[in-house]
Structure formats: C-alpha cells, structure tokens
Design a protein around this motif. Structure first.
Motif, mmCIF file in Angstrom:
data_model
loop_
_atom_site.group_PDB
_atom_site.id
_atom_site.type_symbol
_atom_site.label_atom_id
_atom_site.label_comp_id
_atom_site.label_asym_id
_atom_site.label_seq_id
_atom_site.Cartn_x
_atom_site.Cartn_y
_atom_site.Cartn_z
ATOM 1 N N PHE A 88 9.568 -29.698 107.953
ATOM 2 C CA PHE A 88 8.867 -28.420 107.967
ATOM 3 C C PHE A 88 9.607 -27.353 108.765
ATOM 4 O O PHE A 88 9.111 -26.253 108.931
ATOM 5 C CB PHE A 88 7.445 -28.592 108.485
ATOM 6 C CG PHE A 88 6.564 -29.277 107.479
ATOM 7 C CD1 PHE A 88 6.155 -28.617 106.347
ATOM 8 C CD2 PHE A 88 6.177 -30.586 107.662
ATOM 9 C CE1 PHE A 88 5.361 -29.238 105.406
ATOM 10 C CE2 PHE A 88 5.373 -31.217 106.729
ATOM 11 C CZ PHE A 88 4.964 -30.543 105.604
ATOM 12 N N GLU A 89 10.801 -27.667 109.247
ATOM 13 C CA GLU A 89 11.642 -26.679 109.905
ATOM 14 C C GLU A 89 12.461 -25.969 108.836
ATOM 15 O O GLU A 89 12.928 -26.600 107.893
ATOM 16 C CB GLU A 89 12.588 -27.396 110.880
ATOM 17 C CG GLU A 89 12.760 -26.719 112.201
ATOM 18 C CD GLU A 89 13.644 -27.558 113.082
ATOM 19 O OE1 GLU A 89 14.785 -27.135 113.317
ATOM 20 O OE2 GLU A 89 13.191 -28.632 113.509
ATOM 21 N N ASP A 90 12.660 -24.679 108.979
ATOM 22 C CA ASP A 90 13.407 -23.924 107.980
ATOM 23 C C ASP A 90 14.899 -24.106 108.214
ATOM 24 O O ASP A 90 15.434 -23.610 109.198
ATOM 25 C CB ASP A 90 13.033 -22.447 108.047
ATOM 26 C CG ASP A 90 13.667 -21.626 106.951
ATOM 27 O OD1 ASP A 90 14.156 -22.227 105.974
ATOM 28 O OD2 ASP A 90 13.658 -20.396 107.064
ATOM 29 N N PRO A 91 15.611 -24.817 107.321
ATOM 30 C CA PRO A 91 17.041 -25.053 107.540
ATOM 31 C C PRO A 91 17.885 -23.792 107.421
ATOM 32 O O PRO A 91 18.916 -23.668 108.067
ATOM 33 C CB PRO A 91 17.410 -26.069 106.468
ATOM 34 C CG PRO A 91 16.386 -25.911 105.416
ATOM 35 C CD PRO A 91 15.137 -25.458 106.101
ATOM 36 N N SER A 92 17.435 -22.828 106.638
ATOM 37 C CA SER A 92 18.213 -21.599 106.501
ATOM 38 C C SER A 92 18.200 -20.789 107.787
ATOM 39 O O SER A 92 19.188 -20.140 108.127
ATOM 40 C CB SER A 92 17.706 -20.761 105.329
ATOM 41 O OG SER A 92 16.352 -20.418 105.522
ATOM 42 N N GLU A 113 23.598 -30.700 110.111
ATOM 43 C CA GLU A 113 22.474 -30.601 111.041
ATOM 44 C C GLU A 113 21.287 -29.883 110.412
ATOM 45 O O GLU A 113 20.141 -30.243 110.660
ATOM 46 C CB GLU A 113 22.917 -29.898 112.318
ATOM 47 C CG GLU A 113 23.832 -30.749 113.167
ATOM 48 C CD GLU A 113 24.315 -30.022 114.414
ATOM 49 O OE1 GLU A 113 23.801 -28.927 114.718
ATOM 50 O OE2 GLU A 113 25.221 -30.552 115.071
ATOM 51 N N ALA A 114 21.561 -28.877 109.595
ATOM 52 C CA ALA A 114 20.465 -28.170 108.926
ATOM 53 C C ALA A 114 19.748 -29.076 107.932
ATOM 54 O O ALA A 114 18.521 -29.052 107.831
ATOM 55 C CB ALA A 114 20.996 -26.930 108.219
ATOM 56 N N LEU A 155 30.184 -20.571 109.506
ATOM 57 C CA LEU A 155 29.577 -21.900 109.526
ATOM 58 C C LEU A 155 30.647 -22.976 109.562
ATOM 59 O O LEU A 155 31.789 -22.754 109.184
ATOM 60 C CB LEU A 155 28.716 -22.101 108.271
ATOM 61 C CG LEU A 155 27.528 -21.175 108.110
ATOM 62 C CD1 LEU A 155 26.901 -21.376 106.750
ATOM 63 C CD2 LEU A 155 26.519 -21.400 109.205
ATOM 64 N N LYS A 156 30.230 -24.135 110.009
ATOM 65 C CA LYS A 156 31.062 -25.333 109.942
ATOM 66 C C LYS A 156 30.285 -26.392 109.171
ATOM 67 O O LYS A 156 29.064 -26.315 109.019
ATOM 68 C CB LYS A 156 31.379 -25.846 111.349
ATOM 69 C CG LYS A 156 32.320 -24.956 112.112
ATOM 70 C CD LYS A 156 32.703 -25.601 113.414
ATOM 71 C CE LYS A 156 33.723 -24.739 114.141
ATOM 72 N NZ LYS A 156 34.177 -25.392 115.360
ATOM 73 N N ARG A 157 31.002 -27.377 108.695
ATOM 74 C CA ARG A 157 30.363 -28.455 107.944
ATOM 75 C C ARG A 157 29.303 -29.172 108.788
ATOM 76 O O ARG A 157 28.269 -29.593 108.291
ATOM 77 C CB ARG A 157 31.417 -29.441 107.453
ATOM 78 C CG ARG A 157 30.936 -30.309 106.342
ATOM 79 C CD ARG A 157 32.060 -30.826 105.490
ATOM 80 N NE ARG A 157 32.932 -29.808 104.945
ATOM 81 C CZ ARG A 157 32.680 -29.106 103.841
ATOM 82 N NH1 ARG A 157 31.561 -29.299 103.208
ATOM 83 N NH2 ARG A 157 33.538 -28.211 103.392
ATOM 84 N N THR A 160 21.448 -19.483 109.973
ATOM 85 C CA THR A 160 21.568 -18.091 110.413
ATOM 86 C C THR A 160 21.858 -18.023 111.903
ATOM 87 O O THR A 160 22.745 -17.275 112.343
ATOM 88 C CB THR A 160 20.282 -17.316 110.086
ATOM 89 O OG1 THR A 160 20.038 -17.380 108.678
ATOM 90 C CG2 THR A 160 20.379 -15.865 110.523
ATOM 91 N N ARG A 161 21.126 -18.801 112.689
ATOM 92 C CA ARG A 161 21.358 -18.826 114.141
ATOM 93 C C ARG A 161 22.751 -19.333 114.472
ATOM 94 O O ARG A 161 23.444 -18.781 115.329
ATOM 95 C CB ARG A 161 20.307 -19.689 114.838
ATOM 96 C CG ARG A 161 18.986 -19.017 115.044
ATOM 97 C CD ARG A 161 18.090 -19.817 115.980
ATOM 98 N NE ARG A 161 18.002 -21.226 115.639
ATOM 99 C CZ ARG A 161 17.077 -21.743 114.837
ATOM 100 N NH1 ARG A 161 16.172 -20.967 114.295
ATOM 101 N NH2 ARG A 161 17.056 -23.027 114.573
#
Length: 96
Positions: free
Chosen positions: A71-75, A64-65, A57-59, A79-80
């Motif tokens: 209602f979007e799943d940030p996790s 962005e997450a 990951l990057k900061r 993962t993507r």
C-alpha cells in the motif's frame, strides 16, 4: 438528500449506501493505481544504467521501490530518490 443531512449521517456513524460504495470504489481505485505503478516501474528495468542515471535513478532504486510495502506508493519513492540524487549532484557531492 441535503448536504447538511448527509454530513449529519456521517457524524452520527450511520454509513449510507452511497458512502459505502464510494469507499469501496476508492479502495479499488487505489489498488489499481498501485498495480499500474508497479508494472510501469518493472518496465524501467529494460533501460540500461546510463539511461536510468539520466533520470536520476539507479537500478537499486527500482528494486527497492518494487519491494516496498503493497500500500506504499512506489512512484513516490522513485521521485524522492531522484530528487535526493539531484540535490547531491548540485551540491557537488555526486554519487554515481
């Protein structure tokens, strides 16, 4: 109530008290899960950039997450992002 009778009630469009309660509990559970995920992602900001890169990951991915739709799943976004970065690394196209 038999399963077939319950299914017929659902098809007929008459929501029972149980089905309405289950729907409300489902929505509340989803909201709580989203809130908990966002809190945990916010805690990842305590790590330095090298530790984040070890996870793929990057900061910028964290930011962005956290700014994604509620209602979007940030996790799932993280993962993507991590999987895409790993795929690029193993193809020899490393982007640090």
């Amino acid at each position: 109530m038999r399963t077939t009778e319950h299914a017929l009630d659902l098809v007929a469009g008459k929501p029972t008290l149980v089905s309405r309660a289950a729907g409300i509990v489902g929505v509340l559970t989803a909201v709580w899960r989203q809130h908990r995920s966002r809190r945990q992602i916010a805690r990842l900001h305590d790590l330095d950039d090298r530790q984040l890169l070890d996870m793929g990951l990057k900061r910028q991915d964290l930011n962005e997450a956290l700014t994604s739709a509620f209602f979007e799943d940030p996790s799932s976004y993280l993962t993507r992002a991590s999987r895409n970065r790993a795929n690029l690394f193993y193809r020899g196209m490393r982007h640090d």
